[in-house]
Design a protein around this motif. Structure first.
Motif, PDB file in Angstrom:
ATOM      1  N   VAL A 158       0.851  -1.842   0.059  1.00  0.00           N
ATOM      2  CA  VAL A 158       0.394  -0.349   0.165  1.00  0.00           C
ATOM      3  C   VAL A 158       0.296   1.333  -0.037  1.00  0.00           C
ATOM      4  N   CYS A 159       1.750   1.242   0.633  1.00  0.00           N
ATOM      5  CA  CYS A 159       3.157   2.762   0.762  1.00  0.00           C
ATOM      6  C   CYS A 159       3.962   2.599  -0.322  1.00  0.00           C
ATOM      7  N   THR A 160       4.165   1.550  -0.872  1.00  0.00           N
ATOM      8  CA  THR A 160       5.243   1.579  -2.233  1.00  0.00           C
ATOM      9  C   THR A 160       3.454   1.746  -3.337  1.00  0.00           C
ATOM     10  N   THR A 161       2.436   2.184  -3.189  1.00  0.00           N
ATOM     11  CA  THR A 161       2.012   1.760  -5.291  1.00  0.00           C
ATOM     12  C   THR A 161       1.033   3.325  -4.813  1.00  0.00           C
ATOM     13  N   THR A 162       1.303   3.570  -3.125  1.00  0.00           N
ATOM     14  CA  THR A 162       1.353   5.370  -2.722  1.00  0.00           C
ATOM     15  C   THR A 162       2.119   6.271  -3.158  1.00  0.00           C
ATOM     16  N   PHE A 163       3.661   5.509  -3.269  1.00  0.00           N
ATOM     17  CA  PHE A 163       4.437   7.099  -3.135  1.00  0.00           C
ATOM     18  C   PHE A 163       4.844   6.996  -4.558  1.00  0.00           C
ATOM     19  N   LEU A 164       4.530   5.127  -5.162  1.00  0.00           N
ATOM     20  CA  LEU A 164       4.730   5.580  -6.725  1.00  0.00           C
ATOM     21  C   LEU A 164       3.703   6.509  -7.379  1.00  0.00           C
TER      22      LEU A 164
ATOM     23  N   GLY B 230       0.649   7.434  -5.919  1.00  0.00           N
ATOM     24  CA  GLY B 230      -0.048   8.667  -5.780  1.00  0.00           C
ATOM     25  C   GLY B 230      -1.960   8.200  -5.147  1.00  0.00           C
ATOM     26  N   ILE B 231      -2.294   7.132  -5.475  1.00  0.00           N
ATOM     27  CA  ILE B 231      -2.911   6.284  -5.235  1.00  0.00           C
ATOM     28  C   ILE B 231      -3.577   6.173  -3.437  1.00  0.00           C
ATOM     29  N   VAL B 232      -3.707   6.692  -2.717  1.00  0.00           N
ATOM     30  CA  VAL B 232      -4.534   6.291  -1.224  1.00  0.00           C
ATOM     31  C   VAL B 232      -5.724   6.223  -0.980  1.00  0.00           C
TER      32      VAL B 232
ATOM     33  N   ALA C 126       5.768  13.937 -21.552  1.00  0.00           N
ATOM     34  CA  ALA C 126       4.540  14.846 -22.080  1.00  0.00           C
ATOM     35  C   ALA C 126       5.570  15.465 -23.508  1.00  0.00           C
ATOM     36  N   ASP C 127       6.752  16.167 -22.732  1.00  0.00           N
ATOM     37  CA  ASP C 127       7.142  17.172 -23.427  1.00  0.00           C
ATOM     38  C   ASP C 127       8.128  16.258 -24.742  1.00  0.00           C
ATOM     39  N   THR C 128       8.400  15.449 -23.953  1.00  0.00           N
ATOM     40  CA  THR C 128      10.109  15.119 -25.709  1.00  0.00           C
ATOM     41  C   THR C 128       8.656  13.857 -26.145  1.00  0.00           C
ATOM     42  N   SER C 129       7.725  13.289 -25.614  1.00  0.00           N
ATOM     43  CA  SER C 129       7.358  12.077 -26.895  1.00  0.00           C
ATOM     44  C   SER C 129       5.748  12.661 -26.706  1.00  0.00           C
ATOM     45  N   SER C 130       4.765  12.653 -26.076  1.00  0.00           N
ATOM     46  CA  SER C 130       3.386  12.936 -26.952  1.00  0.00           C
ATOM     47  C   SER C 130       2.773  13.027 -25.317  1.00  0.00           C
ATOM     48  N   ARG C 131       2.141  13.792 -25.428  1.00  0.00           N
ATOM     49  CA  ARG C 131       0.566  13.589 -24.300  1.00  0.00           C
ATOM     50  C   ARG C 131      -0.309  12.240 -24.440  1.00  0.00           C
ATOM     51  N   THR C 132      -0.332  11.742 -24.709  1.00  0.00           N
ATOM     52  CA  THR C 132      -1.000  10.956 -26.075  1.00  0.00           C
ATOM     53  C   THR C 132      -0.340   9.957 -24.634  1.00  0.00           C
ATOM     54  N   ARG C 133       1.184   9.653 -25.192  1.00  0.00           N
ATOM     55  CA  ARG C 133       1.892   9.111 -24.474  1.00  0.00           C
ATOM     56  C   ARG C 133       2.257   8.687 -23.194  1.00  0.00           C
ATOM     57  N   ALA C 134       2.094  10.090 -21.863  1.00  0.00           N
ATOM     58  CA  ALA C 134       2.152  10.398 -21.235  1.00  0.00           C
ATOM     59  C   ALA C 134       0.759   9.791 -20.862  1.00  0.00           C
ATOM     60  N   ILE C 135      -0.096  10.040 -20.845  1.00  0.00           N
ATOM     61  CA  ILE C 135      -1.922   9.659 -20.099  1.00  0.00           C
ATOM     62  C   ILE C 135      -1.977   8.288 -20.270  1.00  0.00           C
ATOM     63  N   ALA C 136      -1.032   7.409 -20.907  1.00  0.00           N
ATOM     64  CA  ALA C 136      -1.076   5.785 -21.356  1.00  0.00           C
ATOM     65  C   ALA C 136      -0.390   5.233 -20.331  1.00  0.00           C
ATOM     66  N   ILE C 137       0.987   6.152 -19.827  1.00  0.00           N
ATOM     67  CA  ILE C 137       1.379   5.868 -18.850  1.00  0.00           C
ATOM     68  C   ILE C 137       0.783   5.769 -17.424  1.00  0.00           C
ATOM     69  N   SER C 138       0.548   6.735 -17.088  1.00  0.00           N
ATOM     70  CA  SER C 138      -0.546   7.073 -16.470  1.00  0.00           C
ATOM     71  C   SER C 138      -1.844   6.299 -16.269  1.00  0.00           C
TER      72      SER C 138
ATOM     73  N   VAL D  73      -1.645   3.819 -12.715  1.00  0.00           N
ATOM     74  CA  VAL D  73      -3.347   3.740 -11.643  1.00  0.00           C
ATOM     75  C   VAL D  73      -3.853   1.761 -11.985  1.00  0.00           C
ATOM     76  N   VAL D  74      -4.086   1.505 -13.448  1.00  0.00           N
ATOM     77  CA  VAL D  74      -4.882   0.097 -13.262  1.00  0.00           C
ATOM     78  C   VAL D  74      -3.871  -0.885 -12.558  1.00  0.00           C
ATOM     79  N   SER D  75      -2.541  -1.033 -12.196  1.00  0.00           N
ATOM     80  CA  SER D  75      -1.524  -1.291 -12.099  1.00  0.00           C
ATOM     81  C   SER D  75      -1.638  -1.283 -10.227  1.00  0.00           C
ATOM     82  N   SER D  76      -1.722  -0.344  -9.498  1.00  0.00           N
ATOM     83  CA  SER D  76      -1.648   0.709  -8.313  1.00  0.00           C
ATOM     84  C   SER D  76      -3.629  -0.530  -8.188  1.00  0.00           C
ATOM     85  N   LYS D  77      -4.238  -0.188  -8.688  1.00  0.00           N
ATOM     86  CA  LYS D  77      -5.790  -0.957  -8.643  1.00  0.00           C
ATOM     87  C   LYS D  77      -5.486  -2.404  -8.289  1.00  0.00           C
ATOM     88  N   CYS D  78      -4.170  -3.143  -9.404  1.00  0.00           N
ATOM     89  CA  CYS D  78      -4.788  -4.750  -9.822  1.00  0.00           C
ATOM     90  C   CYS D  78      -3.944  -5.230  -7.922  1.00  0.00           C
TER      91      CYS D  78
END
Length: 128
Positions: free
Chosen positions: A18-24, A26-28, A95-107, A111-116
């Protein structure tokens, strides 16, 4: 069934996840998740629908469960803010070096991995 030493080790691992996923990411987790992680010497014998239920099957001391949950919630809030402080610039750089789409996909993937991982915590702690 797990011995008391094994159960404590499992619960410590669950708290570490829980602490690790919260840090990495930001999901409390919600209060119910945190209450279910509290362990003490006296298991709860109170029915779940009773107002006197502590919120943890592993601890019947309602005051201890609520105090531990409040402390853990504050700690995880701080860890979450630190995660945002570190992760925000990294995602912005992606987002600046690659694309916003890639940044959103990573985000979204984070989040999905955190829920898992939270699902793993539930399974490991015996809540399912």
């Amino acid at each position: 069934p797990l011995s008391s030493g094994e159960e404590r080790l499992v619960m410590r691992c669950a708290v570490a996840i829980v602490c690790t996923t919260t840090f990495l990411w930001g999901i409390v987790p919600g209060d119910a998740v945190m209450r279910s992680l509290v362990v003490c010497g006296a298991p709860s014998l109170t029915p779940h629908d009773s107002p006197a239920w502590s919120g943890s099957d592993r601890c019947g001391d309602q005051k201890l469960v609520l105090a531990t949950t409040a402390r853990l919630g504050g700690d995880l809030g701080t860890i979450s803010n630190l995660g945002h402080l570190v992760g925000g610039p990294i995602i912005a750089a992606v987002a600046d070096t690659s694309s916003r789409t890639r940044a959103i996909a990573i985000s979204v993937a984070l989040v999905v991995s955190s829920k898992c991982l939270f699902a793993v915590v539930y399974v490991v702690s015996g809540r399912l």
